[in-house]
Design an enzyme around this catalytic site. Structure first.
Site, PDB file in Angstrom:
ATOM      1  N   ARG A 104      -1.412 -93.274  31.823  1.00 47.12           N
ATOM      2  CA  ARG A 104      -0.936 -94.184  32.874  1.00 47.12           C
ATOM      3  C   ARG A 104       0.505 -94.509  32.549  1.00 47.12           C
ATOM      4  NH1 ARG A 104      -3.777 -99.447  35.541  1.00 47.12           N
ATOM      5  NH2 ARG A 104      -4.838 -97.708  36.577  1.00 47.12           N
ATOM      6  N   HIS A 131      -2.368 -92.083  42.309  1.00 43.65           N
ATOM      7  CA  HIS A 131      -3.498 -92.647  41.548  1.00 43.65           C
ATOM      8  C   HIS A 131      -4.756 -91.847  41.929  1.00 43.65           C
ATOM      9  CE1 HIS A 131      -5.828 -95.223  39.173  1.00 43.65           C
ATOM     10  NE2 HIS A 131      -5.826 -96.341  39.891  1.00 43.65           N
ATOM     11  N   GLN A 134      -8.553 -92.981  41.268  1.00 40.44           N
ATOM     12  CA  GLN A 134      -9.095 -94.007  42.161  1.00 40.44           C
ATOM     13  C   GLN A 134      -9.680 -93.360  43.413  1.00 40.44           C
ATOM     14  OE1 GLN A 134      -9.145 -97.526  41.583  1.00 40.44           O
ATOM     15  NE2 GLN A 134     -10.605 -97.340  43.267  1.00 40.44           N
ATOM     16  N   ASP A 219      -3.959-102.368  49.498  1.00 42.71           N
ATOM     17  CA  ASP A 219      -3.621-102.494  48.072  1.00 42.71           C
ATOM     18  C   ASP A 219      -2.603-103.629  47.972  1.00 42.71           C
ATOM     19  OD1 ASP A 219      -3.269-102.004  45.357  1.00 42.71           O
ATOM     20  OD2 ASP A 219      -2.111-100.167  45.622  1.00 42.71           O
ATOM     21  N   CYS A 259      -8.539-100.880  45.734  1.00 42.21           N
ATOM     22  CA  CYS A 259      -8.697-100.364  44.371  1.00 42.21           C
ATOM     23  C   CYS A 259      -8.830-101.479  43.334  1.00 42.21           C
ATOM     24  CB  CYS A 259      -7.525 -99.441  44.027  1.00 42.21           C
ATOM     25  SG  CYS A 259      -5.911-100.253  44.012  1.00 42.21           S
ATOM     26  N   ARG A 288     -15.600 -95.691  39.488  1.00 45.26           N
ATOM     27  CA  ARG A 288     -14.577 -95.130  38.591  1.00 45.26           C
ATOM     28  C   ARG A 288     -15.263 -94.506  37.374  1.00 45.26           C
ATOM     29  NH1 ARG A 288      -9.384 -97.046  38.708  1.00 45.26           N
ATOM     30  NH2 ARG A 288      -9.057 -95.305  37.314  1.00 45.26           N
TER      31      ARG A 288
HETATM   32  N1  NVA Z   1      -0.571 -99.844  43.522  1.00 44.53           N
HETATM   33  C1  NVA Z   1      -1.117-100.546  42.396  1.00 44.53           C
HETATM   34  C2  NVA Z   1      -2.440 -99.989  42.016  1.00 44.53           C
HETATM   35  C3  NVA Z   1      -3.121-100.690  40.864  1.00 44.53           C
HETATM   36  C4  NVA Z   1      -4.412-100.082  40.465  1.00 44.53           C
HETATM   37  C5  NVA Z   1      -0.137-100.464  41.232  1.00 44.53           C
HETATM   38  O1  NVA Z   1       0.438 -99.396  41.019  1.00 44.53           O
HETATM   39  O2  NVA Z   1       0.057-101.466  40.552  1.00 44.53           O
HETATM   40  N1   CP Z   2      -7.859 -99.847  40.191  1.00 42.92           N
HETATM   41  C1   CP Z   2      -7.351 -99.725  38.950  1.00 42.92           C
HETATM   42  O1   CP Z   2      -6.816 -98.662  38.573  1.00 42.92           O
HETATM   43  O2   CP Z   2      -7.506-100.825  38.188  1.00 42.92           O
HETATM   44  P1   CP Z   2      -6.877-101.121  36.734  1.00 42.92           P
HETATM   45  O3   CP Z   2      -5.392-101.306  36.934  1.00 42.92           O
HETATM   46  O4   CP Z   2      -7.567-102.348  36.287  1.00 42.92           O
HETATM   47  O5   CP Z   2      -7.138 -99.935  35.840  1.00 42.92           O
END
Ligand code: NVA
Ligand code: CP
Length: 303
Positions: A104, A131, A134, A219, A259, A288
């Protein structure tokens, strides 16, 4: 044999995606029966997190443990990555020690470079641009509740962000229509939209996007790394909240997904998020775990 990575959904064919979803549903049932076995015995997953996470970390770590393997949490705060060791070097070293990697990070290009130098499969656990993990869970959730998404209409309401980009890829792979509603200045990647123009459209009007949709998604308005834009984004996204009023425009059996983490009262009303007759966010979060087990099985054992 070349190593398969999962950096975006486009790394899978429609048939492979469909196999992973079916297998995720199967693994979920096996898990409940306590009959999944230990196919990942002696396998190690390396997990690099340069951004926070609850669901992703726990689902990967628990998933590995439940199938007999183990996972290593690697934070830049206490690895040499955080002190500037090049990503190419980190990739070459780590991929000689573990069986599969998950990352990540911020720039999508960084995970591409990591994958280029890796001897083992690399999974995108979220970048600024995509992502895909997800989406595996979201598709599984739709299939479990409503059957195949083929031919359905999905409405994305909110920021044209990493999740939105992965929905565009999902539209192409699963053959659904995607109506995106976002304020000016927050559009998804124009090239990605153009490449999928046969099924993806962008409007400024969330009500138009949601009309007759089968599956509504939103989101957060400010993603990780955009915290300082929170206030400005709250102003620009006013009117983009998904709530019961907006859901009345969708098909009567439409589902709501997010998500998570969610900001109640911003992109979604608290009432809608908690309405189990429409909102499937808790199943989505649980999936997930199952979907990533199926993904890792595909990458580790089919490769
Ligand atoms: N769009 C959000 C998704 C979090 C799971 C982010 O990147 O923070
Ligand atoms: N939806 C998701 O990826 O959640 P986290 O940021 O908690 O991993």
């Amino acid at each position: 044999m070349t190593v398969r990575h999962f950096l975006t959904l486009r790394d899978l064919t429609p048939a492979e995606l469909s196999h992973i979803i079916d297998r995720a549903i199967e693994l979920k049932a096996l898990h409940r029966q306590g009959a999944a076995g230990e196919p990942f015995k002696n396998k190690v997953l390396g997990m690099i997190f340069e951004k926070s996470s609850t669901r992703t970390r726990v689902s990967f770590e628990a998933g590995m443990a439940q199938l007999g393997g183990s996972a290593l949490f690697l934070s830049p705060r206490d690895t040499q990555l955080g002190r500037g060791e090049p990503i190419e070097d980190s990739s070459r070293v780590l991929s000689r020690m573990v069986d599969i990697m998950m990352i990540r990070t911020f720039e999508h290009e960084k995970i591409e470079r990591f994958a280029q130098f890796s001897k083992v499969p690399v999974i995108n656990a979220l970048t600024d641009d995509y992502h895909p993990c997800q989406l595996l869970a979201d598709i599984q959730t739709y299939v479990e509740h409503r059957g195949s998404p083929k031919g359905k209409t999905v409405a994305w309401v909110g920021d044209g962000n990493n999740m939105c980009h992965s929905y565009i890829n999902a539209a192409a792979l699963c053959d659904f229509k995607l109506n995106i509603a976002c304020p000016e200045g927050f559009d998804p990647n124009a090239q990605l939209v153009a490449e999928n123009a046969d099924r993806v459209s962008v409007t400024r009007d969330p009500r138009e996007a949601v009309k007759d949709a089968d599956w509504i998604v939103t989101d957060v308005w400010a993603s990780m790394g955009q915290e300082e834009e929170q206030k400005e984004r709250e102003d620009k996204f006013a009117g983009y909240q998904v709530n019961h009023d907006m859901m009345t425009l969708a098909h009567s059996d439409a589902l709501f997904m997010h998500c998570l983490p969610a900001h109640r009262g911003e992109e979604v009303s608290a009432e809608l998020l908690e309405d189990d007759s429409i909102s499937v966010v808790w199943d989505e979060a649980e999936n997930r775990l199952h979907a990533q087990k199926a993904l890792m099985e595909f990458l580790l054992l089919n490769n």
